[in-house]
Motif scaffolding. Structure first.
Motif, PDB file in Angstrom:
ATOM      1  N   LEU A  26       0.667  -1.531   0.224  1.00  0.00           N
ATOM      2  CA  LEU A  26      -0.110   0.421   0.149  1.00  0.00           C
ATOM      3  C   LEU A  26       0.754   1.596  -0.332  1.00  0.00           C
ATOM      4  CD1 LEU A  26      -2.727  -1.025   2.706  1.00  0.00           C
ATOM      5  CD2 LEU A  26      -3.277  -0.471   0.215  1.00  0.00           C
ATOM      6  N   ASP A  27       2.100   0.980   0.997  1.00  0.00           N
ATOM      7  CA  ASP A  27       2.945   2.124   0.957  1.00  0.00           C
ATOM      8  C   ASP A  27       3.781   2.567  -0.721  1.00  0.00           C
ATOM      9  OD1 ASP A  27       2.649   3.106   3.608  1.00  0.00           O
ATOM     10  OD2 ASP A  27       3.928   1.507   4.377  1.00  0.00           O
ATOM     11  N   ALA A  28       4.047   1.336  -0.953  1.00  0.00           N
ATOM     12  CA  ALA A  28       4.697   1.538  -2.738  1.00  0.00           C
ATOM     13  C   ALA A  28       3.710   2.512  -3.442  1.00  0.00           C
ATOM     14  CB  ALA A  28       5.585   0.384  -2.826  1.00  0.00           C
ATOM     15  N   LEU A  29       2.268   1.602  -3.710  1.00  0.00           N
ATOM     16  CA  LEU A  29       1.805   1.989  -4.399  1.00  0.00           C
ATOM     17  C   LEU A  29       0.992   3.733  -4.177  1.00  0.00           C
ATOM     18  CD1 LEU A  29       0.330   1.767  -7.318  1.00  0.00           C
ATOM     19  CD2 LEU A  29      -1.654   1.122  -5.716  1.00  0.00           C
ATOM     20  N   ALA A  30       1.111   4.174  -2.575  1.00  0.00           N
ATOM     21  CA  ALA A  30       0.824   5.299  -2.733  1.00  0.00           C
ATOM     22  C   ALA A  30       2.007   6.399  -3.174  1.00  0.00           C
ATOM     23  CB  ALA A  30       0.611   5.592  -1.283  1.00  0.00           C
ATOM     24  N   ALA A  31       3.074   6.098  -2.487  1.00  0.00           N
ATOM     25  CA  ALA A  31       4.591   6.908  -3.110  1.00  0.00           C
ATOM     26  C   ALA A  31       4.281   7.072  -4.392  1.00  0.00           C
ATOM     27  CB  ALA A  31       5.409   6.191  -2.807  1.00  0.00           C
ATOM     28  N   ARG A  32       4.024   5.853  -5.426  1.00  0.00           N
ATOM     29  CA  ARG A  32       4.289   6.337  -7.080  1.00  0.00           C
ATOM     30  C   ARG A  32       3.211   6.732  -7.689  1.00  0.00           C
ATOM     31  NH1 ARG A  32       7.317   2.062 -10.225  1.00  0.00           N
ATOM     32  NH2 ARG A  32       5.964   2.101 -11.206  1.00  0.00           N
ATOM     33  N   ALA A  33       2.177   6.729  -6.794  1.00  0.00           N
ATOM     34  CA  ALA A  33       1.086   7.439  -7.171  1.00  0.00           C
ATOM     35  C   ALA A  33       0.541   8.858  -6.487  1.00  0.00           C
ATOM     36  CB  ALA A  33      -0.681   6.719  -7.293  1.00  0.00           C
ATOM     37  N   VAL A  56      -6.777   8.086 -12.874  1.00  0.00           N
ATOM     38  CA  VAL A  56      -5.349   7.594 -13.361  1.00  0.00           C
ATOM     39  C   VAL A  56      -3.835   7.861 -13.018  1.00  0.00           C
ATOM     40  CG1 VAL A  56      -4.379   9.464 -15.448  1.00  0.00           C
ATOM     41  CG2 VAL A  56      -6.524   9.269 -14.896  1.00  0.00           C
ATOM     42  N   LYS A  57      -4.074   8.559 -12.076  1.00  0.00           N
ATOM     43  CA  LYS A  57      -2.643   8.780 -11.269  1.00  0.00           C
ATOM     44  C   LYS A  57      -2.182   7.091 -10.840  1.00  0.00           C
ATOM     45  CE  LYS A  57      -2.389  12.845  -9.370  1.00  0.00           C
ATOM     46  NZ  LYS A  57      -2.371  14.020  -7.926  1.00  0.00           N
ATOM     47  N   LEU A  58      -3.672   6.237  -9.943  1.00  0.00           N
ATOM     48  CA  LEU A  58      -3.427   4.878  -9.737  1.00  0.00           C
ATOM     49  C   LEU A  58      -2.850   3.777 -10.972  1.00  0.00           C
ATOM     50  CD1 LEU A  58      -6.273   4.679  -7.197  1.00  0.00           C
ATOM     51  CD2 LEU A  58      -3.563   4.513  -6.954  1.00  0.00           C
ATOM     52  N   ALA A  59      -3.888   4.426 -12.520  1.00  0.00           N
ATOM     53  CA  ALA A  59      -3.572   3.300 -13.128  1.00  0.00           C
ATOM     54  C   ALA A  59      -1.674   3.635 -13.804  1.00  0.00           C
ATOM     55  CB  ALA A  59      -4.559   3.632 -14.191  1.00  0.00           C
ATOM     56  N   ASP A  60      -1.371   4.562 -13.641  1.00  0.00           N
ATOM     57  CA  ASP A  60      -0.333   4.815 -14.235  1.00  0.00           C
ATOM     58  C   ASP A  60       0.590   4.269 -13.909  1.00  0.00           C
ATOM     59  OD1 ASP A  60      -1.663   6.629 -16.483  1.00  0.00           O
ATOM     60  OD2 ASP A  60      -0.527   8.650 -16.180  1.00  0.00           O
ATOM     61  N   ALA A  61       0.711   4.655 -12.529  1.00  0.00           N
ATOM     62  CA  ALA A  61       1.564   3.796 -11.534  1.00  0.00           C
ATOM     63  C   ALA A  61       1.325   2.685 -11.567  1.00  0.00           C
ATOM     64  CB  ALA A  61       0.828   4.517  -9.187  1.00  0.00           C
ATOM     65  N   LEU A  62       0.540   1.870 -11.799  1.00  0.00           N
ATOM     66  CA  LEU A  62       0.820   0.195 -11.732  1.00  0.00           C
ATOM     67  C   LEU A  62       1.393  -0.178 -13.215  1.00  0.00           C
ATOM     68  CD1 LEU A  62      -2.622  -0.181 -10.135  1.00  0.00           C
ATOM     69  CD2 LEU A  62      -0.552  -0.885  -9.300  1.00  0.00           C
ATOM     70  N   GLY A  63       0.687   0.930 -15.096  1.00  0.00           N
ATOM     71  CA  GLY A  63       1.596   1.213 -15.610  1.00  0.00           C
ATOM     72  C   GLY A  63       0.450  -0.334 -16.536  1.00  0.00           C
ATOM     73  N   VAL A  64      -1.143  -0.074 -16.000  1.00  0.00           N
ATOM     74  CA  VAL A  64      -2.001  -0.143 -17.033  1.00  0.00           C
ATOM     75  C   VAL A  64      -3.001   1.084 -17.125  1.00  0.00           C
ATOM     76  CG1 VAL A  64      -2.667  -2.457 -15.277  1.00  0.00           C
ATOM     77  CG2 VAL A  64      -3.604  -0.791 -14.810  1.00  0.00           C
ATOM     78  N   GLY A  65      -3.876   0.798 -17.595  1.00  0.00           N
ATOM     79  CA  GLY A  65      -5.143   1.978 -18.489  1.00  0.00           C
ATOM     80  C   GLY A  65      -5.909   1.794 -17.071  1.00  0.00           C
ATOM     81  N   ILE A  66      -6.110   2.911 -17.437  1.00  0.00           N
ATOM     82  CA  ILE A  66      -7.924   3.155 -16.380  1.00  0.00           C
ATOM     83  C   ILE A  66      -8.833   2.070 -16.883  1.00  0.00           C
ATOM     84  CG2 ILE A  66      -7.659   5.113 -15.554  1.00  0.00           C
ATOM     85  CD1 ILE A  66      -9.587   6.717 -17.908  1.00  0.00           C
TER      86      ILE A  66
END
Length: 190
Positions: A26-33, A56-66
């Motif tokens: 959770l912390d890693a995704l929060a920081a990336r996004a 959009v920020k979450l999708a970009d951080a995960l490298g996936v489309g919304i």
């Protein structure tokens, strides 16, 4: 179940799945996004319906489309998306809107959008990850694309492409509605 409930449930399920597949805490995704850990928890528990910007920020951080985060259809070799199943991501009281038509994860997310901007409306977007590209084709009216502070006038029939790792704005400075088709390609997460 309402469309909003189905969308919220799909987002919760898909966010957990992709976060797990990427091995992100959770912390890693929060920081990336750039999204709070608490917000991610609320989304994964289907307790909130986040803004388009957060999604959009979450999708970009995960490298996936919304589309991948919002998708609730079973996987098939051919994916048909009826017009009434496309996702309206935003709209304004004036009648402007953006509809995500279809997307894929092949070689990184690739999304196809239709846009309608009413006179005087605009949308500004945060930078996408390095390597992201947008393609735009104006089908009606005139759209102004602003990239890195420079405006580009795009009348109907004109297409444009640009690297979308800088903040960018789409606006309608004309008196007629502007309509466009846009494709967004985001590189896979590293």
């Amino acid at each position: 179940m309402s469309d909003l409930d189905r969308l919220t449930q799909s987002l919760a399920r898909n966010l957990k799945r992709w976060r797990s597949e990427r091995g992100f805490t959770l912390d890693a995704l929060a920081a990336r996004a750039g999204v709070s850990r608490g917000m991610i928890i609320q989304i994964e528990q289907a307790r909130t319906n986040p803004s388009v910007g957060t999604t959009v920020k979450l999708a970009d951080a995960l490298g996936v489309g919304i589309t991948t985060l919002l998708d609730h259809e079973p996987v098939s070799p051919v994916r048909l998306v009826r017009g009434d199943r496309a996702v309206r991501m935003w709209s304004t009281p004036a009648g402007s809107s953006a509809v995500l038509r279809v997307g894929t994860e092949a070689r990184g997310p690739l999304e196809l959008w239709t846009w309608r901007l009413m006179s005087g409306d605009s949308r500004t977007f945060d930078p996408h990850p390095e390597g992201a590209v947008e393609l735009l084709h104006v089908t009606a009216g005139e759209l102004t694309l602003v990239v890195d502070g420079t405006p580009y006038a795009l009348p109907a029939g004109v297409s444009a492409t640009f690297e979308a790792h800088d903040a960018h704005t789409y606006r309608n400075d004309g008196i007629e509605p502007a309509e466009a088709t846009m494709a967004v390609s985001i590189p896979p997460a590293r």
